[in-house]
Enzyme design. Structure first.
Site, PDB file in Angstrom:
ATOM      1  CG  ASN A 109       5.688 -11.610   2.158  1.00 46.79           C
ATOM      2  OD1 ASN A 109       4.999 -10.807   2.785  1.00 46.79           O
ATOM      3  ND2 ASN A 109       6.316 -11.267   1.054  1.00 46.79           N
ATOM      4  CE1 TYR A 112       7.356  -2.676   1.684  1.00 46.94           C
ATOM      5  CE2 TYR A 112       9.286  -2.339   3.069  1.00 46.94           C
ATOM      6  CZ  TYR A 112       8.000  -2.827   2.901  1.00 46.94           C
ATOM      7  OH  TYR A 112       7.364  -3.454   3.935  1.00 46.94           O
ATOM      8  CD  GLU A 153       3.869  -2.888   3.423  1.00 43.84           C
ATOM      9  OE1 GLU A 153       2.671  -3.234   3.373  1.00 43.84           O
ATOM     10  OE2 GLU A 153       4.797  -3.694   3.623  1.00 43.84           O
ATOM     11  CE1 TYR A 213       4.188  -2.763  -0.547  1.00 45.98           C
ATOM     12  CE2 TYR A 213       6.040  -3.694  -1.751  1.00 45.98           C
ATOM     13  CZ  TYR A 213       5.116  -3.771  -0.740  1.00 45.98           C
ATOM     14  OH  TYR A 213       5.105  -4.874   0.076  1.00 45.98           O
ATOM     15  CD  GLU A 218       6.848  -7.918  -0.744  1.00 39.91           C
ATOM     16  OE1 GLU A 218       6.967  -6.690  -0.897  1.00 39.91           O
ATOM     17  OE2 GLU A 218       5.916  -8.442  -0.098  1.00 39.91           O
TER      18      GLU A 218
END
Ligand SMILES: *[C@@H]1O[C@H](CO)[C@@H](O)[C@H](O)[C@H]1NC(C)=O
Length: 216
Positions: free
Chosen positions: A68, A101, A110, A112, A201
């Protein structure tokens, strides 16, 4: 940390010997400022990720067999900006996201705004909390929880807020305040802004992207 730092160093040395492409300066994992933009490049260390800061708000990234990673350019702190971006994203057929992001603290969130995703819809299994029409599209809102996962405050348990655009695109303008307002209306409360980037990502995939970010 030591092992992955050593790996990156050896890989950079090996690459410098092996290929003229390596004359292009690579950016090491971490955060910083470059040409007036904040950048963040995080990887879990698996596979390889070659991320380069470019002119102004541009960057390019190529990844191969990663676990990741998340990387991109933007601003710190995040704010109520009208964010524009363009470029190419070769992630449509693999597990990858192209998103605005960011992170907040107190609470640690977090977030998005997903402009495009590839083989995996990040909202799979999540409960929909609403929709928002903005910037020429419809975005579905979701909240998910991450338990003992990496964060800007180390391994932690925190919520993720999502707006996922139904009409996928690579390039456009995002009025981020409209998402913040829609999340607040859905009971999803952000904290104090940390960074805010236009991120590529990848998750267990290989791909590439070249993206340029600017403020309208
Ligand atoms: C973004 O658009 C500008 C203006 O058309 C262009 O010069 C630039 O190369 C584009 N950036 C990327 C990463 O494609």
């Amino acid at each position: 940390m030591l092992v992955s730092s050593l790996f990156v160093t050896l890989a950079a040395v090996a690459g410098a010997i092996a290929s003229p492409l390596d004359l292009i300066p690579r950016t090491s994992p971490g955060t910083g400022t470059h040409n007036g933009f904040f950048y963040s490049f995080w990887t879990d260390g698996r596979g390889s990720v070659n991320y380069n800061n470019g002119n102004a708000g541009s960057y390019d990234v190529t990844w191969s067999n990663v676990g990741n990673f998340v990387a991109g350019k933007g601003w710190k702190p995040g704010a109520s900006r009208v964010i524009s971006y363009n470029g190419t994203w070769n992630g449509a057929n693999v597990n990858s996201y192209l998103s605005i992001y960011g992170w907040t603290r107190n609470p640690l969130i977090e977030y998005y705004v997903v402009e495009s995703y590839g083989s995996y819809n990040p909202s799979s299994g999540a409960t929909k909390r609403g929709t928002i029409q903005t910037d020429g599209g419809t975005y579905d809102i979701y909240q998910t929880q991450r338990v003992n996962q990496p964060s800007i405050e180390g391994t932690s348990t925190f919520y993720q807020f999502w707006s996922v655009r139904q009409q996928k695109r690579v390039g456009g303008t995002v009025t981020i305040q409209n998402h913040f307002d829609a999340w607040t209306n859905a009971g999803l409360r952000l904290g104090s802004h940390d960074y805010q980037i236009v991120a590529t990502e990848g998750y267990q995939s290989s791909g590439s992207a070249r993206i340029e970010v600017f403020q309208s």
